[in-house]
Design a protein around this motif. Structure first.
Motif, short mmCIF file in Angstrom:
data_model
loop_
_atom_site.label_atom_id
_atom_site.label_comp_id
_atom_site.label_asym_id
_atom_site.label_seq_id
_atom_site.Cartn_x
_atom_site.Cartn_y
_atom_site.Cartn_z
N LYS A 73 -28.07 43.07 40.66
CA LYS A 73 -29.03 42.71 41.70
C LYS A 73 -28.34 42.59 43.06
O LYS A 73 -28.87 43.05 44.08
N GLN A 74 -27.16 41.98 43.07
CA GLN A 74 -26.43 41.83 44.34
C GLN A 74 -26.01 43.18 44.90
O GLN A 74 -26.14 43.42 46.10
N VAL A 75 -25.51 44.07 44.05
CA VAL A 75 -25.09 45.39 44.50
C VAL A 75 -26.29 46.17 45.03
O VAL A 75 -26.20 46.85 46.06
N THR A 76 -27.42 46.08 44.35
CA THR A 76 -28.63 46.77 44.80
C THR A 76 -29.06 46.25 46.17
O THR A 76 -29.38 47.03 47.07
N ALA A 77 -29.06 44.94 46.32
CA ALA A 77 -29.45 44.35 47.60
C ALA A 77 -28.50 44.77 48.72
O ALA A 77 -28.94 45.13 49.83
N LEU A 78 -27.20 44.77 48.45
CA LEU A 78 -26.23 45.18 49.46
C LEU A 78 -26.36 46.66 49.80
O LEU A 78 -26.24 47.05 50.97
N SER A 79 -26.64 47.48 48.81
CA SER A 79 -26.81 48.91 49.06
C SER A 79 -28.04 49.16 49.94
O SER A 79 -28.01 49.98 50.85
N GLU A 80 -29.13 48.46 49.64
CA GLU A 80 -30.33 48.60 50.46
C GLU A 80 -30.08 48.15 51.89
O GLU A 80 -30.49 48.82 52.84
N GLU A 81 -29.40 47.02 52.04
CA GLU A 81 -29.09 46.52 53.38
C GLU A 81 -28.20 47.50 54.13
O GLU A 81 -28.40 47.76 55.32
N ASN A 82 -27.22 48.07 53.44
CA ASN A 82 -26.32 49.05 54.05
C ASN A 82 -27.11 50.27 54.53
O ASN A 82 -26.88 50.77 55.64
N ALA A 83 -28.02 50.76 53.71
CA ALA A 83 -28.82 51.92 54.10
C ALA A 83 -29.69 51.61 55.32
O ALA A 83 -29.79 52.42 56.25
N GLU A 84 -30.29 50.43 55.32
CA GLU A 84 -31.12 50.03 56.47
C GLU A 84 -30.28 49.93 57.74
O GLU A 84 -30.70 50.39 58.81
N LEU A 85 -29.10 49.34 57.63
CA LEU A 85 -28.24 49.20 58.81
C LEU A 85 -27.73 50.54 59.31
O LEU A 85 -27.60 50.75 60.52
N THR A 86 -27.47 51.45 58.39
CA THR A 86 -27.03 52.79 58.78
C THR A 86 -28.11 53.49 59.58
O THR A 86 -27.84 54.09 60.63
N VAL A 87 -29.35 53.41 59.10
CA VAL A 87 -30.47 54.03 59.81
C VAL A 87 -30.67 53.36 61.16
O VAL A 87 -30.86 54.03 62.18
N GLU A 88 -30.59 52.04 61.18
CA GLU A 88 -30.76 51.31 62.44
C GLU A 88 -29.67 51.67 63.45
O GLU A 88 -29.95 51.88 64.63
N ASN A 89 -28.43 51.78 62.98
CA ASN A 89 -27.33 52.19 63.88
C ASN A 89 -27.58 53.58 64.45
O ASN A 89 -27.33 53.82 65.64
#
Length: 116
Positions: A30-46
């Motif tokens: 669950k933690q890895v999934t949440a971090l992966s989703e956050e990473n993808a969102e931040l990449t798009v936002e950047n």
């Protein structure tokens, strides 16, 4: 009877440990999934912020001189795939550089610059 009870106790203890490990693995997943989703969102936002600022760090002078098709091949190469005739589409081992691929991407541009 003592041996039988000891074996059953050991088995139950092992089962409890296994259940605990499975619970820990589920929590980590669950933690890895949440971090992966956050990473993808931040990449798009950047990327959006770079576009707004007009400072795309991926657009270098060399890329601006490459045609769109060569830029696409360069992106494929940078993601770890061969773009040369010999190994096209295969994954590059440990992202090692390939002289054939580099020649496909940059060779024509270098020849054009030297001819000028």
């Amino acid at each position: 009877m003592d041996k039988r009870q000891t074996m059953l106790d050991d088995f139950e203890h092992l089962q409890d440990q296994t259940t605990g490990i499975l619970d820990q693995l589920a929590a980590l997943k669950k933690q890895v999934t949440a971090l992966s989703e956050e990473n993808a969102e931040l990449t798009v936002e950047n990327q959006h912020l770079r576009e707004l600022l007009g400072t795309d760090t991926d657009t270098t002078e060399a890329q601006q001189r490459l045609s769109k098709s060569l830029q696409n091949l360069e992106r494929l190469y940078e993601t770890g795939f061969h773009v040369c005739r010999e190994f096209y589409g295969q994954r590059r081992e440990e992202n090692d550089s390939c002289a054939f691929c580099l020649d496909v991407i940059y060779g024509e541009r270098d020849r054009t610059i030297k001819a000028s």
